[in-house]
Design a protein around this motif. Structure first.
Motif, PDB file in Angstrom:
ATOM      1  N   ASN B  59      37.120 -14.485 -68.490  1.00 23.85           N
ATOM      2  CA  ASN B  59      37.525 -13.199 -69.067  1.00 23.85           C
ATOM      3  C   ASN B  59      36.580 -12.054 -68.693  1.00 23.85           C
ATOM      4  OD1 ASN B  59      39.827 -14.282 -70.443  1.00 23.85           O
ATOM      5  ND2 ASN B  59      38.372 -15.208 -71.888  1.00 23.85           N
ATOM      6  N   LYS B  60      35.849 -12.228 -67.608  1.00 23.05           N
ATOM      7  CA  LYS B  60      34.973 -11.159 -67.123  1.00 23.05           C
ATOM      8  C   LYS B  60      35.270 -10.916 -65.644  1.00 23.05           C
ATOM      9  CE  LYS B  60      31.321 -11.917 -70.448  1.00 23.05           C
ATOM     10  NZ  LYS B  60      30.114 -12.655 -70.735  1.00 23.05           N
ATOM     11  N   PRO B  61      36.371 -10.220 -65.342  1.00 23.62           N
ATOM     12  CA  PRO B  61      36.729 -10.005 -63.939  1.00 23.62           C
ATOM     13  C   PRO B  61      35.655  -9.248 -63.171  1.00 23.62           C
ATOM     14  CG  PRO B  61      38.132  -8.697 -65.411  1.00 23.62           C
ATOM     15  CD  PRO B  61      37.351  -9.629 -66.271  1.00 23.62           C
ATOM     16  N   GLU B  62      34.835  -8.433 -63.869  1.00 26.74           N
ATOM     17  CA  GLU B  62      33.771  -7.701 -63.170  1.00 26.74           C
ATOM     18  C   GLU B  62      32.748  -8.682 -62.597  1.00 26.74           C
ATOM     19  OE1 GLU B  62      34.563  -7.430 -66.337  1.00 26.74           O
ATOM     20  OE2 GLU B  62      35.047  -5.374 -66.877  1.00 26.74           O
ATOM     21  N   ASN B  63      32.394  -9.696 -63.403  1.00 24.72           N
ATOM     22  CA  ASN B  63      31.454 -10.718 -62.912  1.00 24.72           C
ATOM     23  C   ASN B  63      32.061 -11.472 -61.737  1.00 24.72           C
ATOM     24  OD1 ASN B  63      29.843  -9.957 -64.985  1.00 24.72           O
ATOM     25  ND2 ASN B  63      29.769 -11.940 -66.019  1.00 24.72           N
ATOM     26  N   CYS B  64      33.360 -11.777 -61.857  1.00 26.19           N
ATOM     27  CA  CYS B  64      34.034 -12.528 -60.791  1.00 26.19           C
ATOM     28  C   CYS B  64      34.058 -11.717 -59.501  1.00 26.19           C
ATOM     29  CB  CYS B  64      35.465 -12.878 -61.207  1.00 26.19           C
ATOM     30  SG  CYS B  64      35.519 -14.017 -62.588  1.00 26.19           S
ATOM     31  N   LEU B  65      34.221 -10.403 -59.632  1.00 23.72           N
ATOM     32  CA  LEU B  65      34.283  -9.527 -58.458  1.00 23.72           C
ATOM     33  C   LEU B  65      32.952  -9.584 -57.692  1.00 23.72           C
ATOM     34  CD1 LEU B  65      36.098  -7.468 -56.996  1.00 23.72           C
ATOM     35  CD2 LEU B  65      35.073  -5.677 -58.402  1.00 23.72           C
ATOM     36  N   ILE B  66      31.852  -9.540 -58.452  1.00 24.89           N
ATOM     37  CA  ILE B  66      30.519  -9.619 -57.823  1.00 24.89           C
ATOM     38  C   ILE B  66      30.364 -10.967 -57.117  1.00 24.89           C
ATOM     39  CG2 ILE B  66      28.001  -9.644 -58.269  1.00 24.89           C
ATOM     40  CD1 ILE B  66      29.131  -6.922 -58.855  1.00 24.89           C
ATOM     41  N   ALA B  67      30.797 -12.034 -57.803  1.00 24.43           N
ATOM     42  CA  ALA B  67      30.680 -13.368 -57.214  1.00 24.43           C
ATOM     43  C   ALA B  67      31.515 -13.471 -55.937  1.00 24.43           C
ATOM     44  CB  ALA B  67      31.123 -14.423 -58.227  1.00 24.43           C
ATOM     45  N   LEU B  68      32.681 -12.832 -55.929  1.00 31.21           N
ATOM     46  CA  LEU B  68      33.538 -12.852 -54.739  1.00 31.21           C
ATOM     47  C   LEU B  68      32.843 -12.157 -53.576  1.00 31.21           C
ATOM     48  CD1 LEU B  68      37.091 -11.992 -56.158  1.00 31.21           C
ATOM     49  CD2 LEU B  68      36.332 -14.153 -55.179  1.00 31.21           C
ATOM     50  N   ASP B  69      32.206 -11.038 -53.881  1.00 32.80           N
ATOM     51  CA  ASP B  69      31.496 -10.287 -52.847  1.00 32.80           C
ATOM     52  C   ASP B  69      30.377 -11.134 -52.251  1.00 32.80           C
ATOM     53  OD1 ASP B  69      30.599  -7.951 -51.339  1.00 32.80           O
ATOM     54  OD2 ASP B  69      28.920  -7.929 -52.764  1.00 32.80           O
TER      55      ASP B  69
END
Lengths: 273, 237
Positions: B59-69
């Motif tokens: 439920n933290k898409p911002e964290n997931c976005l960083i991890a994707l990067d």
């Protein structure tokens, strides 16, 4: 090591050092007159409470309980009293009331799981060391040295009117408890060669029912203040020893003092202007 | 309203997208190309809704976005990054285990191994990472970490050094090697062990908290209270 041997051993005690905080003169007199005056009732009460909690098996050999109801005006009463005195020779006499209180305090403390853990160590442990900065020989006797989760912990039992943290804190600095924490942990570090200062804990208990208990640790800033005080007092002691000048309130060179306004009154006075 | 709830895409379609699109995602493009950024946000949102990702990412898409990067930059699977990247004391940190795989995966070394020295269980026990540098075939070594060093540096207040010293030596040795020979592989992040050791492994700071923790760890002593029996005996005299 028994009390007599400990007292006879060379070394400055915490209570001695705290007298230098009053003045070297006061300290010197106390050292030169060890047997002057009877110990105060509160001191005897504290000693008896310590014995009952820390070394209960030795309580009977060091303390005698004054029996109630002896009428010393009668012949029988006199005989009974003399018999008691003969049996109590060499022991410190305490009243039945004090005994009941002390027993109640110890029972309450020993039923407390935290106290059980804190006192599960070596009791009444003497330590002797020489202060490396001044060469002054020091001695202390710890109520209890224990290890909790491999952490050395020095526990000191205090009987007091109020064990509430705020109230205890107010008295602590006037009784020199910060110096005690510093000196006792210094003793353990120097003697056992520890690189980290042990934890110091005051186990406080009220003298009135319900004999409330408190466990108060000594944080770093208080410990540092205690260490500064210890350094200063050991320095004064070493200097007095060297010069032989055990000066009083007017200082080493005999200077007058001023009756200045205390901080709170000065503030009030400044505000009024 | 937070950015978390502002992202709205059909769930099923999006999860499918995440599984197929991630490996082909460009690196810097995520931040510079609007279309790709929107796509990355959708993918991040999809990851955040699964319970396979670690809790820090759920439920933290911002964290997931960083991890994707990070995953895209390092050529790693996003899930591996999420499982290896922790937040310790407010700082993103690599797990010690991930540090070793980053050395292995950075493409500069081969035959990466842990070399233990000294006697197990003593202060001279140490560990370093040794590897063969691909560019010149030289064998290179990282700084050796010993238990004596851990003690002197104060890392041992982190209880993991007491409970699993061999593992901690290995993790620390990997971090030392990476800092020296392939600092770019860690992208400037510290390892979890480095942060925990410096902060005492989450050790409570105040003396009262430390005592409470020690009391909790200690089992109740078997001491039997003797005051009752002694007191009663005295009274009977």
């Amino acid at each position: 090591m028994n009390e007599r041997d400990y007292n006879a051993a060379e070394g400055v005690r915490r209570s001695d050092l705290w007298k230098i905080n009053d003045s070297p003169e006061i300290f010197r007199w106390a050292v030169d007159h060890p047997d002057e005056g009877e110990p105060s009732p509160s001191l005897v009460f504290g000693q008896a409470a310590h014995k009952m909690l820390l070394e209960p098996l030795d309580f009977g050999t060091e303390f005698a309980i004054k029996p109630d109801g002896i009428d010393r005006r009668t012949k029988e009463g006199k005989e009974e009293w003399n018999k008691f005195l003969a049996m109590s020779e060499g022991k410190t006499i305490i009243s039945m009331d004090d005994y009941v209180t002390i027993k109640g305090m110890a029972d309450k403390a020993m039923a407390d799981p935290m106290v059980m853990k804190l006192l599960d160590g070596r009791k009444e442990v003497p330590f002797f060391w020489t202060d490396p900065d001044t060469g002054v020989k020091c001695k202390v006797k710890l109520d209890c040295l224990t290890y909790l989760d491999d952490m050395p912990v020095v526990v000191d039992y205090k009987t007091c009117k109020s064990a509430k943290t705020d109230a205890f804190m107010r008295d602590a600095y006037s009784y020199g408890y910060h110096l005690q924490a510093a000196m006792y942990t210094e003793a353990v570090m120097r003697t056992l060669g520890l690189t980290e200062r042990p934890m110091f804990v005051f186990l406080c208990q009220e003298k009135d029912e319900p004999f409330a208990l408190n466990c108060i640790t000594v944080p770093e800033d208080t410990m540092n203040y205690g260490l500064d005080t210890m350094r200063e007092l050991l320095g004064i002691y070493a200097e007095c020893e060297k010069t032989g000048n055990w000066y009083g309130y007017t200082g080493a060179t005999g200077q007058p003092n001023e009756l200045s306004l205390p901080g709170w009154l000065k503030k009030k006075e400044d505000g009024a202007e | 309203m937070s950015e978390t709830t502002a992202v709205s895409v059909p769930q099923e379609q999006d999860t499918q997208t995440a599984l197929t699109k991630v490996p082909t995602m460009g690196v810097a493009d995520i931040w510079l190309d609007k279309e790709r950024f929107d796509q990355a946000v959708r993918v991040a949102s999809a990851f955040s809704r699964t319970d396979i990702v670690p809790q820090n990412y759920q439920n933290k898409p911002e964290n997931c976005l960083i991890a994707l990067d990070i995953a895209a930059r390092m050529g790693m699977s996003p899930l591996t990054v999420m499982q290896s990247l922790y937040v310790v004391k407010g700082k993103p940190t690599w797990s010690g285990q991930a540090c070793m795989s980053m050395i292995q995966g950075c493409g500069k070394f081969t035959d990466v191994r842990l070399v233990y020295t000294g006697t197990k269980g003593t202060e001279n026990r140490g560990c370093c990472v040794e590897a063969t540098r691909i560019s010149d075939g030289e064998i290179v070594q990282g700084t050796e970490v010993t238990l004596a060093m851990a003690r002197a540096e104060g890392w041992t207040s982190n209880s993991k050094w007491k409970n699993m010293p061999e593992q901690m030596l290995g993790y620390r040795a990997a971090a030392f090697f990476a800092r020296l020979h392939c600092p770019d592989a860690l992208m400037g992040f510290q390892t979890a062990e480095e942060v925990e050791d410096v902060s005492g492994g989450g050790k409570p700071k105040s003396t009262a908290q430390r005592l409470a923790a020690a009391l909790k760890a200690e089992t109740t002593p078997a001491t039997v209270p003797v005051t009752n029996s002694v007191a009663d005996a005295l009274r009977a005299e």
